[in-house]
Design a protein around this motif. Structure first.
Motif, PDB file in Angstrom:
ATOM      1  N   ALA A  34       0.852  -1.183   0.000  1.00 25.32           N
ATOM      2  CA  ALA A  34       0.000   0.000   0.000  1.00 25.32           C
ATOM      3  C   ALA A  34       0.884   1.227   0.000  1.00 25.32           C
ATOM      4  CB  ALA A  34      -0.922   0.007   1.223  1.00 25.32           C
ATOM      5  N   GLN A  35       0.304   2.358  -0.387  1.00 29.75           N
ATOM      6  CA  GLN A  35       0.987   3.640  -0.279  1.00 29.75           C
ATOM      7  C   GLN A  35       0.098   4.572   0.505  1.00 29.75           C
ATOM      8  OE1 GLN A  35       2.097   4.578  -4.377  1.00 29.75           O
ATOM      9  NE2 GLN A  35       4.122   3.726  -3.959  1.00 29.75           N
ATOM     10  N   ILE A  36       0.635   5.102   1.601  1.00 34.25           N
ATOM     11  CA  ILE A  36      -0.138   5.906   2.540  1.00 34.25           C
ATOM     12  C   ILE A  36       0.593   7.199   2.846  1.00 34.25           C
ATOM     13  CG2 ILE A  36       0.897   4.730   4.546  1.00 34.25           C
ATOM     14  CD1 ILE A  36      -1.785   5.081   6.005  1.00 34.25           C
ATOM     15  N   ILE A  37      -0.152   8.271   3.006  1.00 29.72           N
ATOM     16  CA  ILE A  37       0.401   9.551   3.436  1.00 29.72           C
ATOM     17  C   ILE A  37       0.120   9.688   4.921  1.00 29.72           C
ATOM     18  CG2 ILE A  37       0.222  12.054   3.211  1.00 29.72           C
ATOM     19  CD1 ILE A  37      -0.511  11.603   0.280  1.00 29.72           C
ATOM     20  N   ASP A  38       1.189   9.867   5.705  1.00 29.29           N
ATOM     21  CA  ASP A  38       1.014   9.926   7.160  1.00 29.29           C
ATOM     22  C   ASP A  38       0.844  11.365   7.624  1.00 29.29           C
ATOM     23  OD1 ASP A  38       3.534  11.069   7.110  1.00 29.29           O
ATOM     24  OD2 ASP A  38       4.507   9.490   8.300  1.00 29.29           O
ATOM     25  N   ALA A  39       0.764  11.555   8.957  1.00 34.12           N
ATOM     26  CA  ALA A  39       0.504  12.876   9.522  1.00 34.12           C
ATOM     27  C   ALA A  39       1.644  13.854   9.283  1.00 34.12           C
ATOM     28  CB  ALA A  39       0.232  12.754  11.022  1.00 34.12           C
ATOM     29  N   GLN A  40       2.810  13.360   8.913  1.00 31.29           N
ATOM     30  CA  GLN A  40       3.926  14.239   8.571  1.00 31.29           C
ATOM     31  C   GLN A  40       3.994  14.533   7.077  1.00 31.29           C
ATOM     32  OE1 GLN A  40       7.729  13.368  10.535  1.00 31.29           O
ATOM     33  NE2 GLN A  40       6.667  11.821  11.751  1.00 31.29           N
ATOM     34  N   GLY A  41       3.034  14.028   6.330  1.00 30.06           N
ATOM     35  CA  GLY A  41       3.004  14.280   4.906  1.00 30.06           C
ATOM     36  C   GLY A  41       3.877  13.369   4.082  1.00 30.06           C
ATOM     37  N   ARG A  42       4.476  12.374   4.722  1.00 32.78           N
ATOM     38  CA  ARG A  42       5.342  11.453   3.987  1.00 32.78           C
ATOM     39  C   ARG A  42       4.502  10.410   3.268  1.00 32.78           C
ATOM     40  NH1 ARG A  42       8.906   9.292   8.883  1.00 32.78           N
ATOM     41  NH2 ARG A  42       6.749   8.858   9.537  1.00 32.78           N
ATOM     42  N   ILE A  43       4.958   9.999   2.083  1.00 35.90           N
ATOM     43  CA  ILE A  43       4.305   8.893   1.399  1.00 35.90           C
ATOM     44  C   ILE A  43       5.123   7.638   1.645  1.00 35.90           C
ATOM     45  CG2 ILE A  43       5.445   9.479  -0.796  1.00 35.90           C
ATOM     46  CD1 ILE A  43       2.843   8.318  -2.141  1.00 35.90           C
ATOM     47  N   LEU A  44       4.460   6.643   2.218  1.00 35.45           N
ATOM     48  CA  LEU A  44       5.142   5.438   2.678  1.00 35.45           C
ATOM     49  C   LEU A  44       4.575   4.208   1.977  1.00 35.45           C
ATOM     50  CD1 LEU A  44       4.887   6.230   6.512  1.00 35.45           C
ATOM     51  CD2 LEU A  44       6.810   6.785   4.996  1.00 35.45           C
ATOM     52  N   ASP A  45       5.448   3.268   1.637  1.00 38.64           N
ATOM     53  CA  ASP A  45       4.986   1.970   1.155  1.00 38.64           C
ATOM     54  C   ASP A  45       5.158   0.948   2.276  1.00 38.64           C
ATOM     55  OD1 ASP A  45       7.706   1.471   1.256  1.00 38.64           O
ATOM     56  OD2 ASP A  45       7.947   1.239  -0.918  1.00 38.64           O
ATOM     57  N   ARG A  46       4.923  -0.296   1.970  1.00 38.58           N
ATOM     58  CA  ARG A  46       4.966  -1.326   3.021  1.00 38.58           C
ATOM     59  C   ARG A  46       6.315  -1.355   3.725  1.00 38.58           C
ATOM     60  NH1 ARG A  46       3.192  -7.718   2.406  1.00 38.58           N
ATOM     61  NH2 ARG A  46       3.778  -8.364   4.542  1.00 38.58           N
TER      62      ARG A  46
END
Length: 522
Positions: free
Chosen positions: A207-219
């Motif tokens: 998955a690709q998710i944007i966290d509360a710091q604005g980072r886009i993260l994969d698994r």
């Protein structure tokens, strides 16, 4: 995935914008938020498409209402300050930044099949809606047996794009084609292939998710704990999922479906219903049969109005009709049997007809006495104006073989079936809400206990809500209140979800009335 990439120039801006999550200041106004967002989006894109809609825009109401399936939330409920319709990831990132800076709560909407309106209504203003409808790309890799799907796509679009590429792969998801992928997958995702392959969330591999710091993260970059949490624990509590990587599953080139309608006044139909309860969770994993009981209003030749209950038996079988007929003759000999274009799967239109609805759900672990089932169905006739529906979803098969703790979705071995109650009406709501709560109470002795479990995609605010944010409320009180509803959705997995939430979003920026609470939030 090319549709998720952005230039190094954009990346430098994002790094500058997000050294850490910023706290909101009380003197920031709605106008400051709008100025922040407008300026940053204009710097990031050359598109001439409108991205920000405020209440002054003529399209605001149409856009707001277009994905609201339930008219219960269409009139007197609080409205968002703005609706943001991003076309790329950077638009979402600056929305997160400006929202944190100016104290704006974000509601993420990817479909509209939201039973309690938590993706577009809030009891904690001010808020905005992040509408993901423009992020709907689907990339199917037949050789790798996988697909990247953006969160704004619908279940029907996923089915269609996979079927376009291959007739021997599919994905286990829901029955209704207009359901948005984002919420459906993140809360579990039960459907016709669940008995064979588990729920949708069991078949997510990245998955690709944007966290509360604005980072886009994969698994890999988000870590296994967060990846665990967003597959069944409700991704909206942890960030904004922009895309899912799905593991496609093998299906035969021939899949047989049928729908049989009966009348509950018929004794043979009653016997068939009772037999379903005893056999549907035990039959071949390739066969899934739902029962949907619906009240039908009719008028006889003399003009007398009559309400009847019509059971619909709907099934999917992974195989040909000849094999299915043999299997049905063995399992349900009382049932008579008797195949359409894929184009309707692309229709995103949600037809509400001005109707409101309320839904509740239960899990059944022991056979319900036949007279109680009939008593439950008789109570459907008590709702004289609205339309009542009760659906039985069978479990068993692969659902029995996956550990409760594998993902947050815990409803595994021991469940015979799920009951879904619904009342639909037009106009005032009190008596209709009363009906569904009465029938829910009637079923209390015959369904799961300690806790009485509920499917998270069948959201129900009656079972509890989070404490409103207040300096006078202790962490212990907030967690205790959340635990009331949280254990009903997630059982023992709720504790781990709280731990993950506290780690990845300690200030509880991503929140709603039933979001996972943080141990460190104000």
């Amino acid at each position: 995935m090319k549709y998720l990439k952005f230039s190094s120039f954009f990346a430098k801006i994002i790094i500058f914008l997000f050294p850490f999550a910023l706290l909101a200041s009380s003197d920031h106004t709605h106008e400051h938020f709008l100025q922040c967002l407008t300026t940053r989006i204009s710097n990031l894109t050359s598109t001439h498409e409108t991205i920000i809609y405020t209440r002054n825009d003529t399209s605001y109401s149409t856009l707001l209402n277009s994905f609201i399936h339930n008219q219960r939330f269409n009139e007197s409920t609080p409205k968002p300050f703005a609706i943001i319709t991003p076309f790329n990831v950077s638009h979402i990132q600056v929305t997160v930044y400006c929202s944190q800076k100016h104290g704006m709560l974000i509601k993420v909407r990817s479909g509209g099949h939201d039973y309690e309106g938590l993706s577009f209504v809030s009891n904690e203003p001010p808020f905005i809606i992040l509408e993901l409808r423009n992020l709907s790309s689907i990339s199917v890799d037949v050789e790798g047996k996988s697909a990247w799907v953006q969160a704004g796509a619908t279940v029907g679009e996923v089915y269609y794009r996979v079927a376009e590429k291959t007739g021997n792969l599919s994905f286990p998801a829901g029955v209704c084609s207009t359901v948005g992928v984002g919420g459906h997958l993140s809360a579990g995702g039960y459907g016709y292939l669940a008995r064979k392959y588990g729920v949708s969330a069991d078949n997510i591999i990245d998955a690709q998710i944007i966290d509360a710091q604005g980072r886009i993260l994969d698994r890999k970059s988000m870590g296994e704990d967060l990846f665990w949490a967003i597959r069944g624990g409700g991704a909206a509590s942890f960030g904004i999922v922009v895309a899912w990587k799905l593991q496609l599953v093998p299906v035969p080139s021939t899949v047989t479906v049928f729908n049989v309608q009966r009348n509950m006044d018929d004794d043979a139909t009653k016997k068939l219903v009772h037999r379903w309860q005893r056999r549907a969770h035990k039959v071949d994993d390739d066969l899934t049969i739902f029962i949907r009981f619906v009240t039908m209003n009719s008028t006889d030749k003399k003009g007398n109005k009559k309400i009847t209950i019509q059971p619909n038996f709907s099934a999917t079988f992974l195989g040909g009709v000849d094999t299915l007929l043999q299997l049905m003759q063995k399992e349900f000999p009382e049932m008579g049997l008797g195949n359409e274009s894929l184009d309707p799967l692309l229709d995103r239109t949600i037809v509400s007809n001005g109707l409101s609805y309320k839904m509740k759900s239960d899990y059944v672990k022991e056979l319900i006495p036949d007279d109680v089932v009939e008593g439950m169905l008789r109570r459907m006739l008590d709702e004289e104006v609205g339309i009542t529906t009760i659906t039985f979803f069978p479990y068993g098969g692969k659902m029995n073989k996956i550990l409760e703790s594998a993902i947050p979705f815990p409803h595994r071995a021991g469940n015979l079936f799920n009951i879904h109650y619904q009342v639909t009406w037009k106009g005032a709501s009190n008596k209709h809400l009363s009906w569904i709560r009465i029938i829910y109470n009637y079923m209390t002795p015959y369904v799961s206990k300690n806790p009485r479990t509920v499917y998270f995609n069948f959201r129900d605010l009656d079972i509890g809500m989070n404490e409103k944010r207040s300096n006078s409320t202790s962490t212990l009180t907030r967690i205790a209140k959340a635990n009331i509803w949280g254990t009903k959705y997630f059982k023992n997995n709720f504790n781990k979800l709280i731990q993950v939430k506290t780690k990845v979003d300690p200030a509880d920026f991503f929140r709603n009335e039933q979001s996972i609470p943080s141990l460190l939030s104000p």
